[in-house]
Design a protein around this motif. Structure first.
Motif, mmCIF file in Angstrom:
data_model
loop_
_atom_site.group_PDB
_atom_site.id
_atom_site.type_symbol
_atom_site.label_atom_id
_atom_site.label_comp_id
_atom_site.label_asym_id
_atom_site.label_seq_id
_atom_site.Cartn_x
_atom_site.Cartn_y
_atom_site.Cartn_z
ATOM 1 N N THR A 1 9.214 11.641 -4.941
ATOM 2 C CA THR A 1 9.870 12.737 -5.636
ATOM 3 C C THR A 1 11.377 12.634 -5.435
ATOM 4 O OG1 THR A 1 7.941 14.111 -5.195
ATOM 5 C CG2 THR A 1 9.926 15.251 -5.892
ATOM 6 N N ARG B 1 -0.453 -0.389 -4.653
ATOM 7 C CA ARG B 1 -1.493 0.630 -4.764
ATOM 8 C C ARG B 1 -0.807 1.982 -4.680
ATOM 9 N NH1 ARG B 1 -2.444 -3.666 -2.478
ATOM 10 N NH2 ARG B 1 -1.921 -3.128 -0.358
ATOM 11 N N ASP C 1 0.863 -1.175 0.000
ATOM 12 C CA ASP C 1 0.000 0.000 0.000
ATOM 13 C C ASP C 1 0.903 1.230 0.000
ATOM 14 O OD1 ASP C 1 -1.865 1.975 0.290
ATOM 15 O OD2 ASP C 1 -2.814 1.118 2.071
ATOM 16 N N CYS C 2 1.074 1.805 -1.174
ATOM 17 C CA CYS C 2 1.944 2.974 -1.334
ATOM 18 C C CYS C 2 1.127 4.233 -1.617
ATOM 19 C CB CYS C 2 2.943 2.730 -2.463
ATOM 20 S SG CYS C 2 4.079 1.374 -2.161
ATOM 21 N N ARG C 3 -0.132 4.215 -1.232
ATOM 22 C CA ARG C 3 -0.981 5.376 -1.489
ATOM 23 C C ARG C 3 -0.408 6.599 -0.783
ATOM 24 N NH1 ARG C 3 -6.582 2.515 -0.059
ATOM 25 N NH2 ARG C 3 -5.181 1.677 1.504
ATOM 26 N N GLY C 4 -0.308 7.703 -1.543
ATOM 27 C CA GLY C 4 0.154 8.964 -0.995
ATOM 28 C C GLY C 4 1.652 9.050 -0.757
ATOM 29 N N ARG D 1 -2.258 5.176 -5.579
ATOM 30 C CA ARG D 1 -3.112 6.358 -5.662
ATOM 31 C C ARG D 1 -2.513 7.496 -4.832
ATOM 32 N NH1 ARG D 1 -9.029 7.596 -3.469
ATOM 33 N NH2 ARG D 1 -9.409 9.380 -4.806
ATOM 34 N N GLY D 2 -2.370 8.651 -5.467
ATOM 35 C CA GLY D 2 -1.838 9.819 -4.784
ATOM 36 C C GLY D 2 -0.328 9.815 -4.635
ATOM 37 N N ALA D 3 0.352 8.837 -5.220
ATOM 38 C CA ALA D 3 1.810 8.798 -5.144
ATOM 39 C C ALA D 3 2.400 9.902 -6.018
ATOM 40 C CB ALA D 3 2.335 7.440 -5.591
ATOM 41 N N HIS D 4 3.516 10.452 -5.597
ATOM 42 C CA HIS D 4 4.198 11.508 -6.340
ATOM 43 C C HIS D 4 5.505 10.954 -6.876
ATOM 44 C CE1 HIS D 4 1.785 14.916 -4.569
ATOM 45 N NE2 HIS D 4 1.371 13.850 -3.900
ATOM 46 N N ASP E 1 5.530 9.739 -1.211
ATOM 47 C CA ASP E 1 6.287 10.765 -1.932
ATOM 48 C C ASP E 1 7.569 10.134 -2.476
ATOM 49 O OD1 ASP E 1 7.470 12.997 -2.996
ATOM 50 O OD2 ASP E 1 7.668 14.064 -1.098
ATOM 51 N N TYR F 1 -13.291 7.232 -13.369
ATOM 52 C CA TYR F 1 -12.442 7.714 -12.273
ATOM 53 C C TYR F 1 -11.571 8.883 -12.726
ATOM 54 C CZ TYR F 1 -8.699 7.806 -8.835
ATOM 55 O OH TYR F 1 -7.777 8.198 -7.906
#
Length: 100
Positions: free
Chosen positions: A21, A34, A14-17, A36-39, A19, A96
Motif C-alpha cells: 500500500t 507469489r 514469496d511475497c504472500r501477504g 496471494r494476499g498482497a495489498h 503490504d 479459486y
C-alpha cells in the motif's frame, strides 16, 4: 508515496501477504512472485513500468471480471485470459476465485 521498491527485483520471491500500500513499484520486477494476499494501491504511479508475468496479468483480468462492470467486457477479458492460460489452469483459477 513510498518509492523504496522502485526498480526492485522481486522475481520468484514469496511475497504472500506483503503490504505494498502506497508503494511506488515503478520498474519493479514481480514476474514469478507469489502475491496471494498482497495489498496494492491502485494508482498510476504504483504500476508504471511494473513487470508482471502472463499468469499474474491473467489473474488480474479474472479479478476484473468479478467486478460490477459492463457485462460486454467479460467475454473480451475472458478471451484474453484463455489465450495465455491452459484450460486446466483457467479452470483452477476460476474455481479459486469462485467464478464458476
Amino acid at each position: 508515496m513510498d518509492t523504496s521498491l522502485a526498480g526492485a527485483d522481486l522475481r520468484d520471491r514469496d511475497c504472500r501477504g506483503i503490504d505494498l500500500t502506497d508503494k511506488v513499484l515503478f520498474q519493479t520486477d514481480l514476474r514469478g512472485a507469489r502475491l496471494r494476499g498482497a495489498h496494492f494501491t491502485l494508482d498510476c504511479a504504483t504500476f508504471d513500468g511494473l513487470k508482471l508475468d502472463d499468469r499474474q496479468v491473467a489473474l488480474f483480468l479474472l479479478l476484473l471480471i468479478k467486478a460490477d462492470i459492463d457485462p460486454a467486457w467479460q467475454p473480451t477479458l475472458l478471451d484474453a485470459v484463455r489465450q495465455r492460460l491452459s484450460p486446466d489452469a483457467l479452470e483452477a483459477y476460476q474455481q479459486y476465485l469462485q467464478l464458476v
